[in-house]
Structure formats: C-alpha cells, structure tokens
Design a protein around this motif. Structure first.
Motif, PDB file in Angstrom:
ATOM      1  N   SER A  66       1.941   6.289 -15.638  1.00 17.46           N
ATOM      2  CA  SER A  66       2.226   5.002 -16.260  1.00 17.46           C
ATOM      3  C   SER A  66       1.041   4.049 -16.200  1.00 17.46           C
ATOM      4  CB  SER A  66       3.443   4.364 -15.599  1.00 17.46           C
ATOM      5  OG  SER A  66       3.661   3.051 -16.065  1.00 17.46           O
ATOM      6  N   LEU A  67       0.377   3.992 -15.057  1.00 14.66           N
ATOM      7  CA  LEU A  67      -0.729   3.048 -14.874  1.00 14.66           C
ATOM      8  C   LEU A  67      -2.093   3.692 -15.106  1.00 14.66           C
ATOM      9  CD1 LEU A  67       0.537   1.063 -11.734  1.00 14.66           C
ATOM     10  CD2 LEU A  67       0.811   0.517 -14.165  1.00 14.66           C
ATOM     11  N   HIS A  68      -2.097   4.971 -15.525  1.00 11.69           N
ATOM     12  CA  HIS A  68      -3.333   5.685 -15.846  1.00 11.69           C
ATOM     13  C   HIS A  68      -4.331   5.611 -14.686  1.00 11.69           C
ATOM     14  CE1 HIS A  68      -1.717   5.795 -19.900  1.00 11.69           C
ATOM     15  NE2 HIS A  68      -1.605   4.468 -19.886  1.00 11.69           N
ATOM     16  N   ALA A  69      -3.820   5.955 -13.490  1.00 15.08           N
ATOM     17  CA  ALA A  69      -4.639   5.907 -12.286  1.00 15.08           C
ATOM     18  C   ALA A  69      -4.606   7.273 -11.605  1.00 15.08           C
ATOM     19  CB  ALA A  69      -4.111   4.835 -11.332  1.00 15.08           C
ATOM     20  N   PRO A  70      -5.679   7.637 -10.899  1.00 15.77           N
ATOM     21  CA  PRO A  70      -5.679   8.921 -10.182  1.00 15.77           C
ATOM     22  C   PRO A  70      -4.698   8.902  -9.017  1.00 15.77           C
ATOM     23  CG  PRO A  70      -7.672   7.674  -9.691  1.00 15.77           C
ATOM     24  CD  PRO A  70      -6.968   6.940 -10.792  1.00 15.77           C
ATOM     25  N   ALA A  71      -4.285  10.097  -8.586  1.00 15.63           N
ATOM     26  CA  ALA A  71      -3.298  10.203  -7.521  1.00 15.63           C
ATOM     27  C   ALA A  71      -3.789   9.552  -6.234  1.00 15.63           C
ATOM     28  CB  ALA A  71      -2.960  11.671  -7.270  1.00 15.63           C
ATOM     29  N   SER A  72      -5.085   9.707  -5.935  1.00 17.30           N
ATOM     30  CA  SER A  72      -5.612   9.115  -4.696  1.00 17.30           C
ATOM     31  C   SER A  72      -5.509   7.596  -4.715  1.00 17.30           C
ATOM     32  CB  SER A  72      -7.067   9.542  -4.502  1.00 17.30           C
ATOM     33  OG  SER A  72      -7.864   9.141  -5.609  1.00 17.30           O
ATOM     34  N   THR A  73      -5.663   6.983  -5.900  1.00 13.56           N
ATOM     35  CA  THR A  73      -5.531   5.528  -6.002  1.00 13.56           C
ATOM     36  C   THR A  73      -4.081   5.103  -5.877  1.00 13.56           C
ATOM     37  OG1 THR A  73      -7.465   5.431  -7.453  1.00 13.56           O
ATOM     38  CG2 THR A  73      -6.032   3.506  -7.425  1.00 13.56           C
ATOM     39  N   LEU A  76      -2.821   4.776  -2.493  1.00 14.91           N
ATOM     40  CA  LEU A  76      -3.213   3.548  -1.804  1.00 14.91           C
ATOM     41  C   LEU A  76      -2.096   2.502  -1.833  1.00 14.91           C
ATOM     42  CD1 LEU A  76      -6.953   3.106  -2.882  1.00 14.91           C
ATOM     43  CD2 LEU A  76      -6.065   3.812  -0.652  1.00 14.91           C
ATOM     44  N   THR A  77      -1.137   2.627  -2.755  1.00 11.75           N
ATOM     45  CA  THR A  77      -0.007   1.706  -2.725  1.00 11.75           C
ATOM     46  C   THR A  77       0.820   1.933  -1.461  1.00 11.75           C
ATOM     47  OG1 THR A  77       1.404   3.217  -4.009  1.00 11.75           O
ATOM     48  CG2 THR A  77       0.090   1.614  -5.241  1.00 11.75           C
ATOM     49  N   LEU A  78       0.894   3.177  -0.986  1.00 10.23           N
ATOM     50  CA  LEU A  78       1.531   3.458   0.297  1.00 10.23           C
ATOM     51  C   LEU A  78       0.681   2.952   1.453  1.00 10.23           C
ATOM     52  CD1 LEU A  78       2.775   7.124  -0.284  1.00 10.23           C
ATOM     53  CD2 LEU A  78       4.143   5.040  -0.336  1.00 10.23           C
ATOM     54  N   THR A  79      -0.631   3.208   1.369  1.00 10.84           N
ATOM     55  CA  THR A  79      -1.536   2.760   2.424  1.00 10.84           C
ATOM     56  C   THR A  79      -1.509   1.243   2.560  1.00 10.84           C
ATOM     57  OG1 THR A  79      -2.973   4.647   2.000  1.00 10.84           O
ATOM     58  CG2 THR A  79      -3.925   2.823   3.217  1.00 10.84           C
ATOM     59  N   ALA A  80      -1.491   0.532   1.416  1.00 11.78           N
ATOM     60  CA  ALA A  80      -1.479  -0.933   1.455  1.00 11.78           C
ATOM     61  C   ALA A  80      -0.221  -1.449   2.127  1.00 11.78           C
ATOM     62  CB  ALA A  80      -1.585  -1.483   0.032  1.00 11.78           C
ATOM     63  N   CYS A  81       0.924  -0.853   1.803  1.00 13.91           N
ATOM     64  CA  CYS A  81       2.173  -1.291   2.420  1.00 13.91           C
ATOM     65  C   CYS A  81       2.157  -1.030   3.929  1.00 13.91           C
ATOM     66  CB  CYS A  81       3.345  -0.572   1.755  1.00 13.91           C
ATOM     67  SG  CYS A  81       4.965  -1.230   2.203  1.00 13.91           S
ATOM     68  N   LEU A  82       1.660   0.130   4.328  1.00 11.15           N
ATOM     69  CA  LEU A  82       1.563   0.451   5.751  1.00 11.15           C
ATOM     70  C   LEU A  82       0.604  -0.492   6.468  1.00 11.15           C
ATOM     71  CD1 LEU A  82       1.518   4.317   6.260  1.00 11.15           C
ATOM     72  CD2 LEU A  82       3.088   2.653   7.213  1.00 11.15           C
ATOM     73  N   THR A  83      -0.542  -0.772   5.847  1.00  6.37           N
ATOM     74  CA  THR A  83      -1.507  -1.677   6.453  1.00  6.37           C
ATOM     75  C   THR A  83      -0.904  -3.066   6.624  1.00  6.37           C
ATOM     76  OG1 THR A  83      -3.311  -0.434   5.416  1.00  6.37           O
ATOM     77  CG2 THR A  83      -3.822  -2.641   6.224  1.00  6.37           C
ATOM     78  N   ILE A 118       7.763  -9.209  -7.545  1.00  9.14           N
ATOM     79  CA  ILE A 118       6.529  -9.199  -8.332  1.00  9.14           C
ATOM     80  C   ILE A 118       6.101  -7.771  -8.657  1.00  9.14           C
ATOM     81  CG2 ILE A 118       4.085  -9.817  -8.312  1.00  9.14           C
ATOM     82  CD1 ILE A 118       5.922 -12.180  -8.711  1.00  9.14           C
ATOM     83  N   CYS A 119       6.355  -6.831  -7.724  1.00  7.36           N
ATOM     84  CA  CYS A 119       5.981  -5.429  -7.963  1.00  7.36           C
ATOM     85  C   CYS A 119       6.675  -4.862  -9.199  1.00  7.36           C
ATOM     86  CB  CYS A 119       6.324  -4.568  -6.748  1.00  7.36           C
ATOM     87  SG  CYS A 119       5.254  -4.829  -5.312  1.00  7.36           S
ATOM     88  N   VAL A 120       7.844  -5.399  -9.528  1.00  8.59           N
ATOM     89  CA  VAL A 120       8.582  -4.921 -10.700  1.00  8.59           C
ATOM     90  C   VAL A 120       7.742  -5.077 -11.964  1.00  8.59           C
ATOM     91  CG1 VAL A 120      10.655  -5.250 -12.098  1.00  8.59           C
ATOM     92  CG2 VAL A 120      10.792  -5.447  -9.607  1.00  8.59           C
ATOM     93  N   PHE A 121       6.937  -6.134 -12.021  1.00  8.38           N
ATOM     94  CA  PHE A 121       6.209  -6.469 -13.248  1.00  8.38           C
ATOM     95  C   PHE A 121       4.716  -6.180 -13.160  1.00  8.38           C
ATOM     96  CE2 PHE A 121       9.817  -9.370 -12.641  1.00  8.38           C
ATOM     97  CZ  PHE A 121      10.570  -9.056 -13.762  1.00  8.38           C
ATOM     98  N   ALA A 122       4.255  -5.484 -12.102  1.00 10.88           N
ATOM     99  CA  ALA A 122       2.824  -5.240 -11.922  1.00 10.88           C
ATOM    100  C   ALA A 122       2.255  -4.467 -13.112  1.00 10.88           C
ATOM    101  CB  ALA A 122       2.585  -4.480 -10.627  1.00 10.88           C
ATOM    102  N   PRO A 123       1.244  -5.022 -13.826  1.00  8.64           N
ATOM    103  CA  PRO A 123       0.702  -4.329 -15.007  1.00  8.64           C
ATOM    104  C   PRO A 123      -0.401  -3.329 -14.673  1.00  8.64           C
ATOM    105  CG  PRO A 123      -0.251  -6.511 -14.835  1.00  8.64           C
ATOM    106  CD  PRO A 123       0.721  -6.390 -13.691  1.00  8.64           C
ATOM    107  N   THR A 124      -1.007  -3.440 -13.494  1.00  7.87           N
ATOM    108  CA  THR A 124      -2.106  -2.557 -13.118  1.00  7.87           C
ATOM    109  C   THR A 124      -1.864  -2.031 -11.713  1.00  7.87           C
ATOM    110  OG1 THR A 124      -3.458  -4.327 -12.140  1.00  7.87           O
ATOM    111  CG2 THR A 124      -3.705  -3.916 -14.519  1.00  7.87           C
ATOM    112  N   VAL A 125      -2.533  -0.931 -11.389  1.00  8.29           N
ATOM    113  CA  VAL A 125      -2.375  -0.354 -10.057  1.00  8.29           C
ATOM    114  C   VAL A 125      -2.999  -1.259  -9.002  1.00  8.29           C
ATOM    115  CG1 VAL A 125      -4.519   1.022 -10.107  1.00  8.29           C
ATOM    116  CG2 VAL A 125      -2.567   1.791  -8.749  1.00  8.29           C
TER     117      VAL A 125
END
Length: 432
Positions: A66-73, A76-83, A118-125
C-alpha cells in the motif's frame, strides 16, 4: 509476617476512604470483587501493547504494498512502537512514584488514543513510523503502571501468582489479535486495524477513569525531581541480582519479539501460508505461552523455587532456538512449515516460565521504588526487542535463518546473565 495478597489489596483500597478495621464478611466480599475488577483492568492495560502489535502483524505485507515501501522499512513501524514503549517507561515510571499511578496512566491513555487515530490516515510510511513511535511512548504508561500497581498490592509468592494471572488475561490478546486482524483485512484494509485499536483504547481509558483507584498513598510517594529519580535508577542498576534478572528477562523478550517481527514473513512469504493460517498458528503459540504461565502460577509457585522454574524455562528456549536454527539453515533438508511451527511453539511456551518469574524476582527486591524498577524492566525489554526486530530481516524475505540466529543469541545471553549475575545457588545458600 508478610501480608497476604488479599489483605494487601484490602488495605490499598481502604486507605483512601476509611481507617483499616477488621474486615466484616460484606467488606471482605466487596474487597474480593474490587480485586477481581482491578485484575481485569490491569490485564487490559498489559494486553493493549500486544494487541497493538499483533493485530497489525497480518497486515505487514499489505502495508508494504500500500505504501510502496520495502519490508525492512515497514518493519521499522514495529521498531518505532517498541522504542516508544521503552523510552516512555523511563519517564512514566518515576512520574508514577511521585504523583501516583492514576494521573500519569490517564494522560498516557489519552495520548495513545490520539496517536492511534492519526495512524488510520497516515499517507506515507515515514508518518506511520512517527505516530507509531508516539503510540508506543503513550502506551508505555499502561505497561509500567500495571506492574507498579501489582507491586503496590502484592508481595512474595502472591506477586508471582498475580503475574501469572496477568499473563493469562493479557495472553488472550495475542491469541485473538491476529485473528481479529485477519478478519478486519477481509472487510477493509490495514487502516481499519488502527481504527479498531482507537476504539479499544478509548473504551479502556474510560474503564481506567471510572474503576481503577489510586494504589500509592501520598505518604509513600517520592517528592524528589528528575535527579532523585535518576539516583534511584542508578541504585537499582547497582544491584547485581536485580540487573541480572532485568537483562535475562529482556533478552528472553527479545527472542520472543524476533518471532513476532519475523513470523508474518516467514509463515506467509517463505512457507506460503494465508493470513488466516498465520493467525491460527500465532494463536496456538500464544495458547502455549498462556498454559505454561498458568502451570507456573497455579502449580509450580510455592512448590519449587522461582529460580528453578526460570532456569528450566531458559534452558528450553535455548534448545528450541538451536533446533530452529538447524531446521531453517537446511541441516535437515527442506523440513516444511510444520516442524518449524513446532519449534516456535516450544519456544513461545517456555516464555511462560521465563517472563513472569524474571519480573517477580526483580520486583521483590524493589518494594519502595516499584515505578522506577518497573520502568527499568520495561525499558530494557523493549529497547533490546527494538534492536532485535530489524535484525531478523537483514538477509531479506527469503530466509528464516536470521530469525533463528537472533533467537539463539538472545536465549544463550539470557542464560549467561541469569547464571553469572543472579547466581541462584548463592541465593539459596543465603536463605535461612
């Protein structure tokens, strides 16, 4: 003689309203009802972080597209939440020791709801990563304060049993969360998952506001500022045994989170399973963790030492991680999904011995700084977990070897810390 868990719970709730007197039958029944309600509320608070993580797991490949981003990026949404959960606990823990448990908790829950919406409407990764970080920072309040409330109310074996009970309640979240996430994906896209989390966070905030009473009396609160909080944390870290339990538990958590972060790609991309099959396997593994946690709390606690149960759990995790590495690296040929899933089930189940016992053993040493101690336990776990998360995808999406390597390194490290720093044989010799 130390107070029992029930008597401590009665004392906590009575101190806000009336002097402590001999409990009458009606008062005792009311206290038990209140204790059950507090258990459910604390279970909800500890369930919210895994709910935030695990509902989202089946959607990781969809977010990538959906966001046209690589899996490793996207990982990082998991890493950011954990951090965020790690750093937030450092702040919220000392705040709860100074201002009580209730006010910091409510503030954190309100911010959590805002960030999730806000995450519901996030347009970019990139924006999604940023608000997942804020979501984690705010969600940390529930994690650290739930543990501190348990320390306020219970001690000794009662505390260990209560942690196992919390594992039962909060363990329901990993069981049902991927299933719910998979079903939400049938009706809408990954944004609908964050919409559901927003509703859940709002409801839990209202429950906390209405039913969770203050458990830290004003006379037991710390009056110092940031400097006093830092000195308290430094003193806790200077305790070799506390630090040993903290690091051992954190490394065990990192082994678990390596599975959480990598399993959507391992199960769905490498072995070709559907999101619904992944959700089912994830739920089965969570049931294993819950079942072993209940065996620990209902059967083992009080019959064998917590250190023996912890040592056995860490040993099983090491063996399971070794087997996974051998299977994923091709030593046994192409083994397929079933043997790998079995190894993951054994590893996850053994967490039911490692996680509650490291928390209980560490917090038993920190009666007068439960908030700061809980913050250190949580911060260490989530920071090490955040480091482990991106490492599992370092070799791409076509191999599960990095996941198994991270799990084995963390498991061996946890065992080494337990033996070298906690030195359980010395603690046994020191007891009367």
């Amino acid at each position: 003689m130390p107070e029992s868990g029930v008597s401590r719970a009665q004392h906590v709730h009575i101190t806000d309203t009336a002097p402590v007197t001999s409990p009458r039958p009606a008062a005792t029944a009311a206290a038990r009802r209140t204790g059950l309600l507090v258990t459910l509320v604390l279970g909800g608070l500890t369930a919210l972080p895994p709910l935030s993580m695990d509902m989202y797991l089946p959607a990781l490949p969809a977010v990538t597209d959906s966001l046209h981003a690589p899996a490793s990026t996207v990982q990082l949404t998991l890493t950011a939440c954990l951090t965020g959960m790690a750093l937030g606990q450092v702040v919220v823990g000392p705040m709860s020791d100074r201002w009580g448990r209730r006010r910091p908790l409510l503030l954190g829950m309100i911010i959590y709801v805002f960030a999730t919406a806000i995450c519901v409407f996030a347009p970019t990764v990139e924006l999604l990563i940023g608000f997942r970080l804020l979501q984690g920072l705010a969600g940390a309040a529930g994690i650290v304060i739930a543990r501190a409330v348990v320390r306020d109310m219970y001690d000794g074996m009662e505390m260990a049993r209560f942690f196992s009970t919390l594992m039962l309640i909060s363990g329901v979240a990993p069981v049902i969360a991927p299933v719910i996430g998979g079903q939400v994906l049938r009706l809408t896209d990954w944004r609908g998952i964050f919409a559901v989390l927003t509703v859940v966070g709002t409801l839990l905030t209202l429950v906390v506001w209405k039913w969770l009473r203050e458990t830290l009396p004003p006379e037991e609160r710390h009056t110092g500022g940031i400097g006093d909080a830092l000195r308290t944390m430094r003193a806790l870290l200077a305790d070799r045994v506390f630090t040993g339990y903290m690091i051992a538990g954190s490394l065990a958590f990192a082994a678990l989170f390596a599975y959480v972060s990598a399993s959507p790609f391992v199960v769905q991309e490498i072995y070709g399973a559907s999101p619904q099959t992944f959700s089912m396997l994830f739920g089965i593994n969570s049931i294993g963790l819950i079942a072993v946690g209940q065996i620990n709390g209902k059967i083992l606690v009080g019959r064998i030492s917590l250190d023996k149960a912890l040592g056995f759990g860490l040993s099983v995790i090491v063996l399971a991680a070794t087997a996974l590495l051998l299977m994923t690296s091709g030593v046994f040929g192409d083994v397929g999904l079933v043997p790998v899933a079995t190894g993951l089930f054994v590893l996850m189940s053994a967490m039911g011995l490692a996680m509650p016992n490291t928390n209980a053993q560490a917090l038993m040493r920190t009666k007068h700084a439960a908030g700061s101690a809980s913050a250190l336990l949580g911060t260490s776990s989530f920071l090490i977990g955040a480091i482990a998360s991106p490492l599992v995808g370092i070799a791409g999406e076509a191999t599960a070897v990095p996941m198994a390597v991270v799990q084995l390194v963390c498991a061996v490290g946890a065992m080494v810390c337990f033996l070298a720093l906690c030195r359980p044989w010395q603690q046994v010799a020191a007891r009367p």
